[in-house]
Design a protein around this motif. Structure first.
Motif, mmCIF file in Angstrom:
data_model
loop_
_atom_site.group_PDB
_atom_site.id
_atom_site.type_symbol
_atom_site.label_atom_id
_atom_site.label_comp_id
_atom_site.label_asym_id
_atom_site.label_seq_id
_atom_site.Cartn_x
_atom_site.Cartn_y
_atom_site.Cartn_z
ATOM 1 N N TYR A 192 38.908 42.226 24.788
ATOM 2 C CA TYR A 192 37.779 42.825 24.252
ATOM 3 C C TYR A 192 37.348 44.089 24.694
ATOM 4 N N CYS A 228 47.163 43.689 27.005
ATOM 5 C CA CYS A 228 46.331 43.726 27.997
ATOM 6 C C CYS A 228 46.676 44.890 28.950
ATOM 7 N N CYS A 229 45.932 44.868 30.203
ATOM 8 C CA CYS A 229 46.233 46.009 31.143
ATOM 9 C C CYS A 229 47.465 45.460 31.883
ATOM 10 N N PHE A 232 46.552 43.252 34.844
ATOM 11 C CA PHE A 232 46.272 41.687 34.314
ATOM 12 C C PHE A 232 47.372 40.946 34.185
ATOM 13 N N ASN A 266 40.265 50.856 32.915
ATOM 14 C CA ASN A 266 40.262 49.301 32.935
ATOM 15 C C ASN A 266 39.714 48.793 34.129
ATOM 16 N N CYS A 267 39.045 47.539 33.888
ATOM 17 C CA CYS A 267 38.176 46.955 34.748
ATOM 18 C C CYS A 267 38.845 46.781 36.307
#
Ligand code: SF4
Ligand code: SF4
Length: 500
Positions: free
Chosen positions: A369, A434-435, A438, A462-463
């Protein structure tokens, strides 16, 4: 006679430098056995074989004045501060015990010491002590010559937020719920006893049991027998490796990075949070592989492993060979798909199948997302109208053209349930984005499903970048990652179109 010293509260780098210097002198027959109690000012303590930028938020550590130092011992990264009682035990390496057995013996001796305060702490392999499943202490080991350093940390209290922010943990752990859950995983002595015992009593209780376990005669020493003038870190703490392959051994993670040119391995480097001896075993393996043709690497690694015995806690030579195999697969996949070095480095492969075989069977595409714009109404839900305003639209359109099912992953639980459903539906392969953090930190989600996958790292914010993390968990993450549409196009080319 072994010296027992309390060196009090010092900089972490000073404590580690003293351990290294005493261990070196002990191995040279110039220093006696030692039991030293000590505490550290805020320090992010890296394991001997770890990559700093993967394990720590270096920017946060710098901003908060948290020193970054590398231990001579293996294992994972720790956040140390004055609320952790550490000890260093330096003694001749017990000839009849494996490293795993020495770690267990040390942890059990600490547990026996804590029994005098009414605590029932249990050993958890490979190197922890727990009370009711919550972590209270850890032990680590480093060898030099015939000498061994056993290093333990005992939580007196725990500053969970600073610990989680200094160490590169998944973002959700920094949310209020995540912090509460993380705090619940620790059992600091102060919480268990209600009140901390005087340091002298705690030291005495631990010293008696450690001395008994290792048959040491302890004699108190008030001063250090040598000056510790300069204490630079002997190992570099920087150096993020790109394009690494990950292997999970029972005792921890191992990463293998290959730098190649023209079918030759220019450099092979291994890193991870494992505990083993001799400490230079992985560096030796890397040096043994550098400069060889790629096809000679696996036999060369097997030869090195056969000729250099390894004593690891949950880590064997076969794990290192597997990590190398994964790195070679990543390299071969890049060649097979005509990817640039940067694109190859962005590949994250799951499963044993050749990536082209995985792609030939891939029927699902998973999209994160965070790659959707913050303003997009699809940001926190599945779906995309392919409006052309971001690369997620390209992903949906590429997937649609091939008759693939494209799903936006909005949180970890949804990823788990999506993968579980795919397993039930006998999906034989998938692609996803995805990163890298992750993929590394949440490997068990992919392992749990066991479906071969070709995953691609995302770019941009990225988070895991600290300042947006709690927002990310709350669904208010404003930063936007970017899919590499060009890489996706090159990879998807190998997925045959399917009918509706
Ligand atoms: S392409 Fe899809 S995800 Fe991107 S902005 Fe448009 S609707 Fe949103
Ligand atoms: S940056 Fe994106 S892919 Fe990585 S953990 Fe955060 S939301 Fe997931």
């Amino acid at each position: 006679m072994a010296s027992i010293i309390d060196s009090g509260l010092r900089r972490g780098s000073w404590n580690l430098a003293l351990d290294r210097e005493w261990l070196r002198r002990h191995a040279a027959g110039e220093a006696p056995d030692l039991l030293r109690f000590h505490r550290s000012l805020p320090t992010a303590s890296l394991g001997r074989h770890q990559d700093a930028s993967r394990e720590l938020r270096l920017g946060y550590c710098r901003d908060q004045g948290i020193e970054v130092a590398r231990r001579p011992s293996g294992g994972g990264a720790l956040y140390l501060d004055s609320a952790q009682q550490a000890f260093s035990l330096i003694l001749p390496s017990p000839a009849d015990l494996t490293l795993a057995e020495v770690l267990e013996k040390t942890a059990r001796a600490v547990a026996r010491g804590l029994r005098s305060f009414g605590l029932d702490a249990r050993f958890k392999a490979p190197n922890d002590l727990e009370v009711d499943g919550r972590k209270l202490a850890s032990v680590f080991a480093a060898g030099e010559g015939g000498s061994l350093l056993l290093h333990g940390t005992l939580l007196l209290d725990v500053d969970v937020r600073t610990m989680l922010e200094a160490l590169r943990v998944p973002t959700e752990k920094l949310s209020p719920d995540g912090l509460a859950a993380a705090k619940d995983r620790f059992a600091p002595l102060g919480d268990l006893l209600g009140e901390l015992p005087p340091a002298r009593e705690l030291h005495a209780a631990l010293a008696v049991k450690l001395a008994k376990a290792f048959d040491l005669d302890l004699a108190s020493t008030l001063t250090l027998p040598f000056e510790l003038a300069d204490h630079p870190a002997p190992f570099p703490v920087e150096g993020r490796a790109a394009g690494e392959a990950l292997w999970k051994a029972p005792g921890g993670h191992l990463y293998c990075r290959l730098e190649t040119a023209g079918g030759q391995c220019l450099r092979a480097a291994f890193s991870g949070d494992l505990q083993f001896r001799p400490a230079g075993w992985l560096e030796g393996l890397g040096a043994h592989l550098g400069g060889r043709p790629l096809e000679a690497l696996e036999p060369a690694a097997a030869d090195y492993c056969a000729r250099h015995p390894l004593d690891g806690a949950g880590f064997t030579a076969a794990d290192a060979e597997e990590a190398l195999k994964q790195a070679l697969r990543q390299h071969a996949a890049g060649l097979a798909m005509a990817l640039t070095a940067e694109e190859t480095a962005a590949l994250m492969l799951f499963g044993d199948a050749a990536p082209r075989d995985t792609l030939a069977k891939a029927s699902v595409m998973l999209v994160p997302y965070c790659a959707k714009p913050a303003w997009c109404s699809f940001r926190h839900q599945d779906g995309c109208s392919e409006c052309g305003k971001c690369e997620v639209g390209d992903a949906y359109s590429l997937g649609r053209e091939r008759g693939m099912r494209v799903t936006t992953i909005t949180n970890y639980e949804q990823l788990e349930s999506t993968l579980a459903a795919m397993k039930t539906q006998k999906v034989e392969g998938y692609v996803g984005m995805c990163c890298g953090q992750f993929f590394l930190k949440r490997h068990r989600a992919f392992q749990g499903a066991g479906i071969p996958a070709v995953l691609m790292d995302i770019r941009g914010a990225n988070c895991y970048e600290l300042k947006q993390e709690s927002n990310a968990y709350a669904g208010k993450f404003q930063a936007e990652a970017k899919l590499d549409a060009e890489l996706l196009r090159k990879v998807v080319k190998f997925i045959p179109p399917r009918g509706p």
